[in-house]
Design an enzyme around this catalytic site. Sequence first.
Site, PDB file in Angstrom:
ATOM      1  N   GLY A 134      31.109  38.785  40.773  1.00 27.26           N
ATOM      2  CA  GLY A 134      30.234  37.951  41.598  1.00 27.26           C
ATOM      3  C   GLY A 134      29.282  37.088  40.788  1.00 27.26           C
ATOM      4  O   GLY A 134      28.247  36.657  41.288  1.00 27.26           O
ATOM      5  N   ARG A 213      39.036  30.830  33.687  1.00 26.04           N
ATOM      6  CA  ARG A 213      39.176  30.298  32.314  1.00 26.04           C
ATOM      7  C   ARG A 213      37.875  30.410  31.539  1.00 26.04           C
ATOM      8  O   ARG A 213      37.337  29.422  31.026  1.00 26.04           O
ATOM      9  CB  ARG A 213      39.624  28.834  32.323  1.00 26.04           C
ATOM     10  CG  ARG A 213      41.016  28.642  32.830  1.00 26.04           C
ATOM     11  CD  ARG A 213      41.492  27.213  32.654  1.00 26.04           C
ATOM     12  NE  ARG A 213      42.915  27.178  32.876  1.00 26.04           N
ATOM     13  CZ  ARG A 213      43.825  27.307  31.913  1.00 26.04           C
ATOM     14  NH1 ARG A 213      43.459  27.424  30.664  1.00 26.04           N
ATOM     15  NH2 ARG A 213      45.095  27.297  32.209  1.00 26.04           N
ATOM     16  N   GLY A 267      47.023  34.179  44.317  1.00 23.96           N
ATOM     17  CA  GLY A 267      47.196  35.607  44.558  1.00 23.96           C
ATOM     18  C   GLY A 267      46.033  36.374  43.972  1.00 23.96           C
ATOM     19  O   GLY A 267      45.043  35.779  43.539  1.00 23.96           O
ATOM     20  N   ILE A 269      44.723  38.765  41.095  1.00 25.21           N
ATOM     21  CA  ILE A 269      44.966  39.313  39.751  1.00 25.21           C
ATOM     22  C   ILE A 269      44.550  40.780  39.759  1.00 25.21           C
ATOM     23  O   ILE A 269      43.418  41.101  40.119  1.00 25.21           O
ATOM     24  CB  ILE A 269      44.161  38.535  38.698  1.00 25.21           C
ATOM     25  CG1 ILE A 269      44.588  37.062  38.682  1.00 25.21           C
ATOM     26  CG2 ILE A 269      44.343  39.157  37.313  1.00 25.21           C
ATOM     27  CD1 ILE A 269      43.626  36.153  37.932  1.00 25.21           C
ATOM     28  N   ARG A 408      16.105  32.406  35.026  1.00 23.89           N
ATOM     29  CA  ARG A 408      16.311  31.451  36.109  1.00 23.89           C
ATOM     30  C   ARG A 408      15.740  31.967  37.429  1.00 23.89           C
ATOM     31  O   ARG A 408      15.094  31.242  38.179  1.00 23.89           O
ATOM     32  CB  ARG A 408      17.801  31.157  36.262  1.00 23.89           C
ATOM     33  CG  ARG A 408      18.048  29.937  37.097  1.00 23.89           C
ATOM     34  CD  ARG A 408      19.503  29.637  37.157  1.00 23.89           C
ATOM     35  NE  ARG A 408      20.262  30.832  37.517  1.00 23.89           N
ATOM     36  CZ  ARG A 408      21.459  30.799  38.065  1.00 23.89           C
ATOM     37  NH1 ARG A 408      22.042  29.651  38.283  1.00 23.89           N
ATOM     38  NH2 ARG A 408      22.090  31.904  38.365  1.00 23.89           N
ATOM     39  N   TYR A 469      26.568  22.542  25.944  1.00 23.82           N
ATOM     40  CA  TYR A 469      26.059  23.381  27.031  1.00 23.82           C
ATOM     41  C   TYR A 469      24.621  22.944  27.334  1.00 23.82           C
ATOM     42  O   TYR A 469      23.726  23.109  26.507  1.00 23.82           O
ATOM     43  CB  TYR A 469      26.099  24.835  26.558  1.00 23.82           C
ATOM     44  CG  TYR A 469      25.946  25.872  27.647  1.00 23.82           C
ATOM     45  CD1 TYR A 469      27.044  26.611  28.086  1.00 23.82           C
ATOM     46  CD2 TYR A 469      24.711  26.141  28.224  1.00 23.82           C
ATOM     47  CE1 TYR A 469      26.921  27.585  29.060  1.00 23.82           C
ATOM     48  CE2 TYR A 469      24.574  27.106  29.211  1.00 23.82           C
ATOM     49  CZ  TYR A 469      25.686  27.827  29.617  1.00 23.82           C
ATOM     50  OH  TYR A 469      25.558  28.801  30.595  1.00 23.82           O
TER      51      TYR A 469
END
Lengths: 549, 549
Positions: A134, A213, A267, A269, A408, A469
């Site tokens: 999550g 990824r 699907g 994993i 954050r 980044y």
Amino acid sequence: MKWWGWGIEGVGFHHEDKPGFAPFVLKAVGLDLHTAERAEKPAFENVQMPDSNAQASFLTALAGIVGERYVSTERIERVVHTFGKSLRDLVRVRSGVIERTPDVVVYPADEAEVQRIVDAVIAEDAVVIPFGGGSNIAGSLEPDPTETRTIVSVDLGRMNKVLSIDDESGLARIQAGALGPDLEDQLKAKGWTIGHFPDSFTHSTVGGWVATRSSGMQSDKYGDISDIAKGMHVVRPGGLLEIRGIPSASTGPSVREMILGSEGRLGIITEVTVQVHRIPAERTIYAYFFPNWKAGLAAMRAISESDAAPSVTRISDARESGFSLATSKESKGVSKHVQNALFGFLKRRGWDLDQLCLSFIGYEGSPSHVARQKSMVGKIVKKHGGIGVGTGPGVLYDQKKFDTPYLRDFLLDMGAAGDVSETAAPWSKLQGVYDATIAAANGAYAKLDRTGWIMCHMSHSYHSGACLYFTFAFVMGDEDPLGEYDIVKSAIQGAFVKAGGTISHHHGVGLEHSPWLEDDISPEGVAVMRGLFASADAGGNFNPNKILP
Amino acid sequence: MKWWGWGIEGVGFHHEDKPGFAPFVLKAVGLDLHTAERAEKPAFENVQMPDSNAQASFLTALAGIVGERYVSTERIERVVHTFGKSLRDLVRVRSGVIERTPDVVVYPADEAEVQRIVDAVIAEDAVVIPFGGGSNIAGSLEPDPTETRTIVSVDLGRMNKVLSIDDESGLARIQAGALGPDLEDQLKAKGWTIGHFPDSFTHSTVGGWVATRSSGMQSDKYGDISDIAKGMHVVRPGGLLEIRGIPSASTGPSVREMILGSEGRLGIITEVTVQVHRIPAERTIYAYFFPNWKAGLAAMRAISESDAAPSVTRISDARESGFSLATSKESKGVSKHVQNALFGFLKRRGWDLDQLCLSFIGYEGSPSHVARQKSMVGKIVKKHGGIGVGTGPGVLYDQKKFDTPYLRDFLLDMGAAGDVSETAAPWSKLQGVYDATIAAANGAYAKLDRTGWIMCHMSHSYHSGACLYFTFAFVMGDEDPLGEYDIVKSAIQGAFVKAGGTISHHHGVGLEHSPWLEDDISPEGVAVMRGLFASADAGGNFNPNKILP
């Protein structure tokens, strides 16, 4: 995970031991931490959300598969499984009004149960959204608010075992729901490491890494998850799709690389075969100072082109370096005394300390290998005007690397939006992407008439380029906070693709980045991907409306 | 290329300067080169083949795009574009009866012309088969004999330029039709190398490498083509699919990795952006002897796990080592005198020379880097009972590496089938795959009641496994040569997948390997791929019936 924020209940960011933090925030985004009002922790009982639409017969069927205690329609369960942890997610969940949640959450024990769940979902013409840790920040998890079918969140949390390790090949079969620390501990106990440490490590799963990824901090040595994940199991309506753990194959378009990044659309994993490495004799992170960003970036490029093979190459721009140095704890890293002496020395050598950039380079392997890599890198650093400052700041980096998301939440408590966007581009385009992104963010802040902040580091080096980044923050207005956020975030993402970068190096697409997918991989590239999803999931049962614009 | 065999007209294999060759062939496959009758070079005028079915209007349309001289329906052109260079291809083309050829061959000058050709093909409902160097050995090129539509072979040969080099990023844009030597020469002139040297290098193109997932000899350092090809252009009916040269991206299922290995089924690859490297200061290949295969294989595995990073790791089994040593020229490599002295020494140390395995390890980089790699590898070799024998045999390897296909034509002239099959598997399964494959080939030879030969080398090391490359040969009967070949080839391919290997590490699927694709990537994996092709090419106009079983 907290239902309203990052991490474990009771853990949070605090700045009392970081005297430089409050002045920094005041300067950066105009927020005075001493006077700002801190929002109360939201009360769950006030959350407005739809009731579950799941039919009793369907719930009975699910209970028949996983057992009654592993099927839930409880409100808190459904809220926790609605979002990831993007700024947009946090603002919405804290708002107390949630448009659409999954109707039911199930916790399968094994692959066979996942197959039976998928079969039941198809029979019911329901929608299934797989759920790992999550931690996603690309909007890959949330249900479509217009979806009228029953939505099932399949939480893989019980499937968290390292199933086996092939010692000879360095390959480990791991259940998809294993969180970073779970699997790394199980590997470590047998002398192995996966070498994959994304910022989300503590709250993300190997299945999630594959589905989006992911890339970890030591990717220079261990590769991205697309290099690490050699095999995988995916449960589909037709049965089990199984890619064996083969080192490299020439078997047509790579189905393995279709599963990678599929965000649940092909699907569920259930298992990943990853390459693992023997824990190296030495694992160390050195810090370096560069007189400016340009020199540091050039050094990183030269390292990537050289015979040296460090495990981490990372450099912060002057803003992020200033932030790191201003907000570190006295007791960690370089002591203020040593730091000031060093800064004095650099000033006398003509450095403009406002331009100083902090870099971390990691080394792993035998002591002699580490020594040699360090020596090769040292020469390149020197050639580009940088200097080594030892392992002190490296220790700091290693300790705080997983803490940023807590920061954050802390800022959000005080009304400040903080978020990240990252890209990758060839070396020749990095400076252009950097300049364009900073300009775009500042343009957005000007449009909003708000004091805003953006800082950047380069990490994940490849032979032909690297990742940039960005972290950005500003104080949102009360009226339309997400509209304001969109203005900033869109400016940044648009700048990425226009200047030659990708929409994301390792966060996935979800809903957050899909508007720019055609700009990135071309309309025909998207058309091919659209065809793949349409043919593999004709009924649109698997996490529909994600990735594609 | 010769229409009936490998390579340039006038170049061929001869064994007059290799005294060990004829005795070796006699022993291995029972063929006496001194008495065997050598087939005449086939006469083209005797070839039976269908006439072109292309409509005049369609030919006029094509000529309007590329110019009349670049459209051909000539018999020889059509035959040259019918097959690749597999044993099956050679036997059929030499038989003088060709069932189906392309109806027309076109040579576009640039990407815009390719787009117009594709549009014309779709308008005509014709079939298009892209053609690079024609070196494929998986049956990826041949037209379906039952195809009634007009078949267009698009030869990319005129598109052979390095378009640009991004010096800062090490990225070169290369037209898809550039042959290995073409592009390497253009790169070399500017100080760069692609580092991709497959056996087919001299007669294969960068577009073909991408379309079949090629791998070169130096893949340990430079990666497979799937690592090297960062961006690509693919002409499709809907327009240009463009993947930019991004070092790594998290943009959903990888369309780049769908193009890789697509063998023309997703469109025509017109341009590839590859990573290139500065030509290293040193590039050298060292040879080592191991007392047996098992010890050598264990050493290769240990190297892959170590901090050492050689550019080539390769070891031949005892049979291939015996073949190499018996058939080398006196003047090249280790002189017989030195070799005999060395063998005497090894015998006294207890080696069984019939088990001796020859290994090549490559090193590239600065002199100090090369020296260090060599020292690390040397220690591992010693630990596994091997010894270094210098650069002599390495020179030999480097010189003859592209000559093997000529040898095959020579044997075929005398009725002996010689071919190759290769696979990859995890380290733990390599010995099992090896044993099963040797047993399967010998079983097939026994079934045919024929003396047969099979030998193997391991090359292309990865952290988790490696490639095994088998060469096999036997004298075919006149009655059903391809039926006999099928028995041997099928036994080998079947053994690969059953023992845990892939159907191909770097030759592609085509028609030759497709019967085992479901065993390799599972029926559901094939189903997903089938959906991809069906959706991306609904009319079945792009090289239909390849890859899928």
